[in-house]
Design a protein around this motif. Structure first.
Motif, PDB file in Angstrom:
ATOM      1  N   LEU A  54      48.155-116.835   8.976  1.00  0.00           N
ATOM      2  CA  LEU A  54      47.497-115.563   8.665  1.00  0.00           C
ATOM      3  C   LEU A  54      48.513-114.512   8.271  1.00  0.00           C
ATOM      4  O   LEU A  54      48.277-113.704   7.350  1.00  0.00           O
ATOM      5  N   LYS A  99      38.039-112.128   5.800  1.00  0.00           N
ATOM      6  CA  LYS A  99      37.716-113.554   5.860  1.00  0.00           C
ATOM      7  C   LYS A  99      37.347-113.959   7.287  1.00  0.00           C
ATOM      8  O   LYS A  99      37.775-113.340   8.260  1.00  0.00           O
ATOM      9  N   SER A 116      47.297-113.948   4.484  1.00  0.00           N
ATOM     10  CA  SER A 116      46.159-113.026   4.464  1.00  0.00           C
ATOM     11  C   SER A 116      46.640-111.576   4.511  1.00  0.00           C
ATOM     12  O   SER A 116      47.609-111.255   5.218  1.00  0.00           O
ATOM     13  N   SER A 156      41.963-108.060   5.312  1.00  0.00           N
ATOM     14  CA  SER A 156      41.119-109.192   4.937  1.00  0.00           C
ATOM     15  C   SER A 156      39.892-109.273   5.850  1.00  0.00           C
ATOM     16  O   SER A 156      39.967-109.037   7.058  1.00  0.00           O
TER      17      SER A 156
END
Length: 873
Positions: free
Chosen positions: A46, A56, A50, A54
């Protein structure tokens, strides 16, 4: 790439964790389940991939559920020439901070920091290798695919001796070739894009040309068809007159044949009537003859039955007399049998009484033997009870005696000998004893234990035999005490008396066992009480008068046998008379039945004769026998004449050949109908074709064919142009693919060699593997036996997967290394291979970082130089 430090704050269930990793070697990070070991790998991904904002699902899932705070991940990483400190906070007050420490210091934040890290990693790290060098819990047994790892490919090229200079644009060229190939073909090689459109356009043009050509050919076919039909119609018109004449002749012949058939049917009706009349008169004559014959036959039958009835009545009287005589003989034989049975019963009572007396005598003698054996057995048991020496006690005595003898022999060999010789009469004090010696007398006391010899008022001498002899003396005294206790327990004074007692005990026990066996045999089938009760019963049943009479047993049995034989003879005679009575009754029943049946038959025959005579008389009253005979002869002659007329007409009808006449009529009718049908059909077809030709003439089909041919030529030219480009792209791609596969085959050998080098300490010297062009393990060979990878056990798959990743880590260049991460693997591995795998970790750990995450650190105890980090909740 190396991971130097990893810090997690408020990440899932981890409040704060700060771990520093050594630059090389094996690092074992251990902790309980759910302490957050796997989360460390997830957090690093991560952080690197990311953005802090983010949304997600992977980012949302790491937020703590117990507090409204942001999750922070910090890492210190070195890759290529770069070393940087990188931190991100997700969810709350999102932040991204980057501090580049080398080669020159930089500080960035936000998306700039994120993009800068991605750029450094893209420049220095083979991300495919970074992800491939992980052994995760969910896929620990899956085959690893290292084919897309450029760093490993370069290392294998060098290991394979490939000295070709690389321009660095090879992947781009292959991508451009693949892109060009993709314009014309799908991944499976089927046409697509321009090539598929050109093929479809040419195929459509072919279809249009074929369709227009078919339309023009259809017009030509209609013209030829019109000419043929007109010619056929003219021929049919000329043939119509001949068919009409033939049909008229066939109709005339059929009419004449029909008249002849009518005359034949009339004659057949007359013949059928004559035949019926003749049959009726013949039947009447036959019935009259049958009635006369029936009356005569029945008269004879009545006479015969009367004669048989008289004989049967006489036989019945005779059978009844025989039955009466048989009954008288049966009574006499029954009386003789009863007398013989009484004699048998009387002699049996005498024999049974004598047998009971003999059995009582044998049973009394058996009881006397049993009582004697029981008295002897009681005496033996009393003697044995008085002997306290058992076999176990005797064994203890023998063992203790042997031990005393051995220790005494040992003392005789080791004890010191001291001898005193008196020069004059004197007295010596030894312990509490006084020993007197006269002049010249010698005395040698036992010296196996410390002893003091004193001459009162003059000297005192202490004799100490030493520690060895003293210990032996102590053992001897202990053994003697054990022997004395055993002798006392057995009631014996010494060993010889104990042996005599033991011999006596065994003899008594043997005699007792023999008596017990004899007693058991005597009482085998019943007890003493039952035998005595049976003896009393037998004695009560014996008749004192019979015993006093002194009847001889042999004579009684002979009388019994004679009585039985006489009874059996009387029984046989009675049975014979019974059978004679039964036979006589059967004969009487048969004769009576015969007489009864014959009486019934006589009555029936007389009634039937009377009825037949009455029927004949009635028939004769209507017509006499001569009249019926004459009528039957006349009817036969009339039938003969009618049959002759039918035969003559049938011959004429057959001569006219009705089948041929009818066949000709059918053929002429069918030919006329077929001619008319064909003439009508051809006329209709000519009319339809004329109408179609009129319509087709206005459609312009020839012009459409010319336009379609021009369009086909344009489509063919476009198809040829695109085909050349598509085939060229296909050829170029196949050549590049073949060269790339050949290159991969060259560097498969170093990779296989490295795996086999690392695996032989684990699997043995015969370990071999087969690697495909994608650097995947296909099968494993041990001791000449090859097993596919998918058929191996879970433990073997785990081990091979780890060996493949360690081989890749050992082969890549130093600047391309990435950490090998193993998440709780080797759970399927036995203890012996765990130790061997630890040695493999040691050999690879020198080249880079190997990070092992586990909840069972004992699995990796074989890794000698491992750096262990323990995690706590």
């Amino acid at each position: 790439m190396k991971l130097h430090r990893l810090i997690l704050t408020n990440y899932r269930g981890i409040a704060h964790r700060d771990i520093e990793f050594p630059d090389h070697g094996v690092v074992v990070v251990c902790g309980d389940n759910e302490v957050g070991k796997t989360s460390m790998i997830e957090a690093l991904d991560l952080l690197l991939e990311s953005k802090d904002r983010s949304t997600k699902k992977e980012v949302k899932q790491v937020k703590p559920t117990h507090a409204d705070v942001g999750s922070e991940v910090t890492a210190e990483i070195s890759t290529g020439p770069y070393r940087f400190h990188y931190r991100k906070r997700f969810h709350k007050k999102c932040e991204t901070e980057l501090t580049v420490l080398a080669p020159r210091r930089e500080q960035l934040t936000g998306d700039e920091a994120h993009d800068r890290v991605l750029a450094m990693l893209s420049e220095t790290v083979d991300t495919a290798l970074w992800h491939a060098q992980r052994v995760l819990q969910t896929s620990s047994t899956a085959a690893v695919d290292l084919s897309e790892c450029d760093a490993l490919s370069r290392a294998l090229d060098l290991a394979a001796g490939d000295d070709a200079a690389l321009s660095g644009t090879e992947p781009l060229l292959i991508e451009r070739i693949d892109a060009e190939f993709g314009r014309y073909f799908t991944a499976t090689g089927r046409p697509t894009g321009e090539w598929a459109a050109a093929i479809a356009q040419l195929r459509s043009a072919d279809d249009d040309v074929a369709r227009c050509a078919a339309a023009v050919a259809e017009v030509d076919d209609r013209v030829h068809r019109h000419a043929e039909l007109a010619e056929r119609l003219a021929g049919l018109t000329a043939h119509r007159d001949g068919i009409a004449q033939r049909l008229a002749a066939a109709l005339a012949a059929a009419g004449a044949l029909g008249e002849l058939a009518g005359e034949l049917r009339k004659a057949e009706l007359v013949a059928t009537a004559a035949q019926g009349t003749c049959a009726a008169s013949s039947a009447a004559q036959t019935e009259r003859v049958r009635l006369r014959d029936d009356v005569a036959a029945r008269t004879v039958a009545v006479t015969e039955v009367r004669s048989k009835l008289a004989a049967a009545i006489e036989a019945e009287h005779t059978a009844r007399e025989v039955v009466e005589m048989a009954y008288a003989a049966t009574g006499e034989s029954a009386t003789a049998f009863n007398a013989a049975s009484e004699a048998v019963d009387e002699t049996r009572r005498v024999v049974d009484a004598l047998a009971g007396n003999e059995q009582a005598q044998r049973l009394a003698a058996r009881l006397e033997r049993i009582e004697s054996a029981e008295q002897q057995l009681a005496g033996l048991n009393r003697e044995l009870a008085e002997i306290t020496l058992t076999s176990d006690v005797m064994a203890d005595i023998e063992s203790a005696s042997a031990l005393v003898e051995r220790i005494e022999a040992q003392l005789a060999l080791t004890a010191a000998t001291v001898e005193f010789t008196a020069a004059t009469d004197l007295e010596l004090t030894v312990g509490e004893q006084t020993v007197r010696l006269s002049a010249g007398q010698r005395w040698a006391p036992a010296s196996s234990s410390p002893t003091t010899v004193e001459l009162p008022g003059m000297v005192s001498v202490r004799i100490d035999p030493g520690a060895t002899t003293s210990g032996a003396q102590a053992k001897l005294e202990a053994a003697q005490r054990v022997l004395a206790e055993a002798l006392q327990q057995g009631g014996a004074a010494d060993l010889d008396s104990a042996r005599l007692i033991e011999q006596r005990r065994r003899a008594l026990a043997s005699t007792r066992d023999q008596l017990a066996a004899t007693l058991a045999g005597l009482c085998e089938d019943e007890g003493v009480t039952q035998m005595r009760a049976r003896l009393a019963s037998l004695r009560e049943a014996i008749s004192p008068a019979l015993v006093a009479a002194g009847v001889d047993g042999g004579a009684a049995r002979a009388a019994f046998v004679a009585a039985v034989e006489a009874r059996e003879s009387a029984r046989a005679q009675a049975d014979l008379h019974q059978r004679a009575v039964a036979g006589a009754n059967v004969q009487l029943t048969e004769k009576s039945t015969q007489a009864t049946v014959l009486r019934s038959k006589l009555a029936d025959a007389s009634a039937e004769l009377e009825a037949a005579t009455r029927r004949l008389a009635d028939q004769r009253a209507i017509a006499g026998d001569e009249q019926i005979a004459e009528q039957a002869a006349a009817d036969i002659e009339a039938r003969r004449q009618a049959d002759g007329a039918v035969a003559e007409l049938a011959q004429r009808y057959a001569a006219a050949d009705p089948v041929a006449v009818q066949a000709e009529l059918n053929a002429a009718t069918a030919a006329a109908a077929e001619l008319e049908r064909e003439h009508t059909g051809i006329g209709q077809a000519l009319n339809d074709i004329s109408v179609e030709l009129g319509v087709m003439g206005n459609e312009g089909r020839k012009g459409s064919l010319d336009a379609a041919q021009i369009a086909w030529e344009h489509a063919f030219a476009e198809h040829s142009r695109v085909s050349r480009r598509a085939r060229s792209a296909q050829l170029l791609r196949s050549v590049m693919t073949r060269h790339r596969d050949n290159t991969r085959q060259r560097y498969v050998a170093p990779f296989r060699t490295e795996i086999e080098r690392l695996g032989r300490p684990v699997f043995g010297p015969t370990f071999e593997v087969e690697i495909d062009s994608d650097l995947r393990i296909c099968n494993r060979t041990l001791d000449g036996r090859t097993v596919p990878y998918e058929s191996l056990s879970g433990g073997a798959k785990e081990q091979l997967g780890i060996l493949a990743r360690l081989a890749g880590a050992a082969l890549v260049a130093t600047e391309d290394t990435v950490p090998v991460v193993i998440d709780d693997a080797l759970g399927f591995t036995d203890p012996d291979r765990l130790t061997k795998m630890g040695a493999v970790f040691d050999t690879v750990g020198d080249n880079g970082q190997v990070i092992v995450l586990t909840c069972t650190p004992t699995r990796y105890i074989g890794v000698q130089d491992a750096h262990v980090i323990e995690l706590t909740a």
